[in-house]
Design a protein around this motif. Structure first.
Motif, PDB file in Angstrom:
ATOM      1  N   CYS A  11      11.551  -3.810   7.251  1.00  0.00           N
ATOM      2  CA  CYS A  11      10.675  -3.504   6.123  1.00  0.00           C
ATOM      3  C   CYS A  11       9.778  -2.339   6.524  1.00  0.00           C
ATOM      4  CB  CYS A  11       9.829  -4.722   5.752  1.00  0.00           C
ATOM      5  SG  CYS A  11       8.529  -4.359   4.554  1.00  0.00           S
ATOM      6  N   LEU A  23      15.905  -8.100   1.751  1.00  0.00           N
ATOM      7  CA  LEU A  23      14.981  -7.003   1.499  1.00  0.00           C
ATOM      8  C   LEU A  23      15.448  -6.188   0.294  1.00  0.00           C
ATOM      9  CD1 LEU A  23      14.515  -5.771   5.167  1.00  0.00           C
ATOM     10  CD2 LEU A  23      12.986  -7.240   3.868  1.00  0.00           C
ATOM     11  N   TYR A  47      14.175   0.156   3.159  1.00  0.00           N
ATOM     12  CA  TYR A  47      14.112  -1.256   2.831  1.00  0.00           C
ATOM     13  C   TYR A  47      12.677  -1.746   2.885  1.00  0.00           C
ATOM     14  CZ  TYR A  47      19.145  -1.384   3.100  1.00  0.00           C
ATOM     15  OH  TYR A  47      20.477  -1.160   2.869  1.00  0.00           O
ATOM     16  N   CYS A  48      12.371  -2.707   2.007  1.00  0.00           N
ATOM     17  CA  CYS A  48      11.012  -3.227   1.913  1.00  0.00           C
ATOM     18  C   CYS A  48      11.069  -4.684   1.466  1.00  0.00           C
ATOM     19  CB  CYS A  48      10.217  -2.395   0.906  1.00  0.00           C
ATOM     20  SG  CYS A  48       8.489  -2.853   0.797  1.00  0.00           S
ATOM     21  N   CYS A  49      10.098  -5.481   1.925  1.00  0.00           N
ATOM     22  CA  CYS A  49       9.966  -6.869   1.483  1.00  0.00           C
ATOM     23  C   CYS A  49       9.684  -6.904  -0.010  1.00  0.00           C
ATOM     24  CB  CYS A  49       8.791  -7.549   2.186  1.00  0.00           C
ATOM     25  SG  CYS A  49       8.943  -7.701   3.958  1.00  0.00           S
ATOM     26  N   CYS A  54       3.459  -5.120   0.689  1.00  0.00           N
ATOM     27  CA  CYS A  54       4.410  -4.249   1.383  1.00  0.00           C
ATOM     28  C   CYS A  54       4.856  -3.104   0.482  1.00  0.00           C
ATOM     29  CB  CYS A  54       5.623  -5.035   1.849  1.00  0.00           C
ATOM     30  SG  CYS A  54       5.280  -6.126   3.225  1.00  0.00           S
TER      31      CYS A  54
END
Length: 68
Positions: A11, A23, A47-49, A54
């Motif tokens: 993330c 994610l 990619y990210c939560c 976030c």
């Protein structure tokens, strides 16, 4: 039964590592960060939560320039 190899991604908001399917993937399209919902948008992804904090950190971060 073993699942085999599951790719991990990091993330870019908090740095947590997780399987890629946990994610959200974002790509830059015309200079705007867009969620890649189908996984087939061309370009380098970030990619990210799915957590709001976030996603806010990612939007403010300079790290999104690396996705271009």
């Amino acid at each position: 039964m073993a699942r085999g190899h599951v790719p991990e991604r990091t993330c870019r908001g908090c740095g947590r590592k997780a399987p890629h399917f946990d994610l959200l993937r974002f790509v830059l399209v015309d200079g705007k960060l867009v969620e890649d919902q189908q996984g087939n948008t061309p370009g380098r992804g970030i990619y990210c939560c799915n957590q709001l904090t976030c996603r806010e950190r990612l939007a403010k971060s300079k790290k999104i320039r690396k996705a271009d």
